[in-house]
Design a protein around this motif. Structure first.
Motif, PDB file in Angstrom:
ATOM      1  N   SER A  15       0.859  -1.189   0.000  1.00  0.00           N
ATOM      2  CA  SER A  15       0.000   0.000   0.000  1.00  0.00           C
ATOM      3  C   SER A  15       0.892   1.235   0.000  1.00  0.00           C
ATOM      4  O   SER A  15       2.115   1.129   0.063  1.00  0.00           O
ATOM      5  CB  SER A  15      -0.924   0.014   1.229  1.00  0.00           C
ATOM      6  N   THR A  17       1.533   3.182   2.286  1.00  0.00           N
ATOM      7  CA  THR A  17       2.249   3.407   3.547  1.00  0.00           C
ATOM      8  C   THR A  17       3.004   2.174   4.026  1.00  0.00           C
ATOM      9  O   THR A  17       3.572   2.197   5.115  1.00  0.00           O
ATOM     10  CB  THR A  17       1.262   3.860   4.648  1.00  0.00           C
ATOM     11  N   GLN A  18       3.025   1.110   3.234  1.00  0.00           N
ATOM     12  CA  GLN A  18       3.601  -0.150   3.705  1.00  0.00           C
ATOM     13  C   GLN A  18       4.788  -0.613   2.868  1.00  0.00           C
ATOM     14  O   GLN A  18       4.824  -0.409   1.652  1.00  0.00           O
ATOM     15  CB  GLN A  18       2.548  -1.262   3.683  1.00  0.00           C
ATOM     16  N   GLN A  20       6.771  -4.410   2.605  1.00  0.00           N
ATOM     17  CA  GLN A  20       6.787  -5.796   3.075  1.00  0.00           C
ATOM     18  C   GLN A  20       8.081  -6.463   2.634  1.00  0.00           C
ATOM     19  O   GLN A  20       8.466  -6.372   1.468  1.00  0.00           O
ATOM     20  CB  GLN A  20       5.599  -6.581   2.552  1.00  0.00           C
ATOM     21  N   THR A 110       7.469   3.654  12.711  1.00  0.00           N
ATOM     22  CA  THR A 110       6.718   2.628  12.005  1.00  0.00           C
ATOM     23  C   THR A 110       6.186   1.616  13.009  1.00  0.00           C
ATOM     24  O   THR A 110       6.665   1.528  14.145  1.00  0.00           O
ATOM     25  CB  THR A 110       7.602   1.884  10.986  1.00  0.00           C
ATOM     26  N   ASN A 112       6.019  -2.391  13.007  1.00  0.00           N
ATOM     27  CA  ASN A 112       6.579  -3.534  12.282  1.00  0.00           C
ATOM     28  C   ASN A 112       5.946  -4.821  12.810  1.00  0.00           C
ATOM     29  O   ASN A 112       5.959  -5.058  14.019  1.00  0.00           O
ATOM     30  CB  ASN A 112       8.093  -3.605  12.477  1.00  0.00           C
ATOM     31  N   LEU A 128       6.087  -6.765   7.881  1.00  0.00           N
ATOM     32  CA  LEU A 128       5.253  -5.705   7.314  1.00  0.00           C
ATOM     33  C   LEU A 128       5.559  -4.433   8.087  1.00  0.00           C
ATOM     34  O   LEU A 128       5.390  -4.373   9.309  1.00  0.00           O
ATOM     35  CB  LEU A 128       3.765  -6.054   7.423  1.00  0.00           C
ATOM     36  N   GLU A 130       4.669  -0.611   8.576  1.00  0.00           N
ATOM     37  CA  GLU A 130       3.577   0.343   8.349  1.00  0.00           C
ATOM     38  C   GLU A 130       4.042   1.739   8.760  1.00  0.00           C
ATOM     39  O   GLU A 130       4.336   1.986   9.931  1.00  0.00           O
ATOM     40  CB  GLU A 130       2.348  -0.061   9.162  1.00  0.00           C
ATOM     41  N   ARG A 137       7.206   6.393   4.078  1.00  0.00           N
ATOM     42  CA  ARG A 137       7.524   5.128   3.407  1.00  0.00           C
ATOM     43  C   ARG A 137       8.499   5.350   2.262  1.00  0.00           C
ATOM     44  O   ARG A 137       9.488   4.643   2.116  1.00  0.00           O
ATOM     45  CB  ARG A 137       6.249   4.465   2.881  1.00  0.00           C
TER      46      ARG A 137
END
Length: 164
Positions: A15, A17-18, A20, A110, A112, A128, A130, A137
């Motif tokens: 996304s 803001t993410q 992975q 973040t 995590n 992940l 965030e 990000r």
């Protein structure tokens, strides 16, 4: 059984803001978890061969904190800290992470979520990350974090394998 090799973590952006990160390790999850959460073991891999780790504090309990600091070659001191929000031993860690080199580090921290799954003695780690904002990000990705992360993950695997 084939072992993983350098540069095998995959980084995706699920996304705005993410981030992975997914990587497989040639070690059972209890050893990967031990290498991830034991200060003297973290000192063996977190530096990613880019300097000397000077602080490695881990208070592994919900509400406990962690702090890692290293003197990075050609860069100076870099520090990160956070708080553990959820702990399922050998399976899942939820923690915050703040980079101490930016203004309002804690407000820009973040969350995590680290998950470990094991199949046939091999562990898949998924992290992940965030961020509160897309800008955060993007700055994280643009920081060059991936090369250091890849090297740290390779060292982490070596440490986990050495524990067996």
């Amino acid at each position: 059984m084939a072992t993983t090799s350098s540069g095998t973590a995959t980084v995706t952006l699920p996304s705005d803001t993410q981030i992975q990160i997914t990587r497989e390790f040639d070690a059972p999850k209890h050893l990967v978890y031990e290498a991830w959460t034991t200060p003297e073991l973290v000192r063996r891999w977190w530096h990613a061969n880019r300097g000397e780790m000077t602080v490695c504090d881990i208070d592994l309990r919900v509400g406990g904190t962690w702090r890692y600091v290293m003197v990075a070659d050609g860069f100076g001191e870099v520090g990160f800290h956070g708080e553990y929000r959820e702990i399922v031993p050998k399976e899942r860690l939820v923690s915050t992470e703040a980079y101490e080199g930016i203004p309002d580090a804690d407000e820009n921290a973040t969350v995590n979520i680290l998950t470990l799954t094991e199949v046939d003695g091999r562990t898949t780690m998924t992290i992940l990350v965030e961020h509160p904002t897309k800008e955060g990000r993007d700055a994280h990705i643009e920081s060059g974090m991936e090369a250091g992360m890849q090297d740290a993950m390779d060292l982490l695997e070596q440490v986990a394998v050495s524990l067996s």
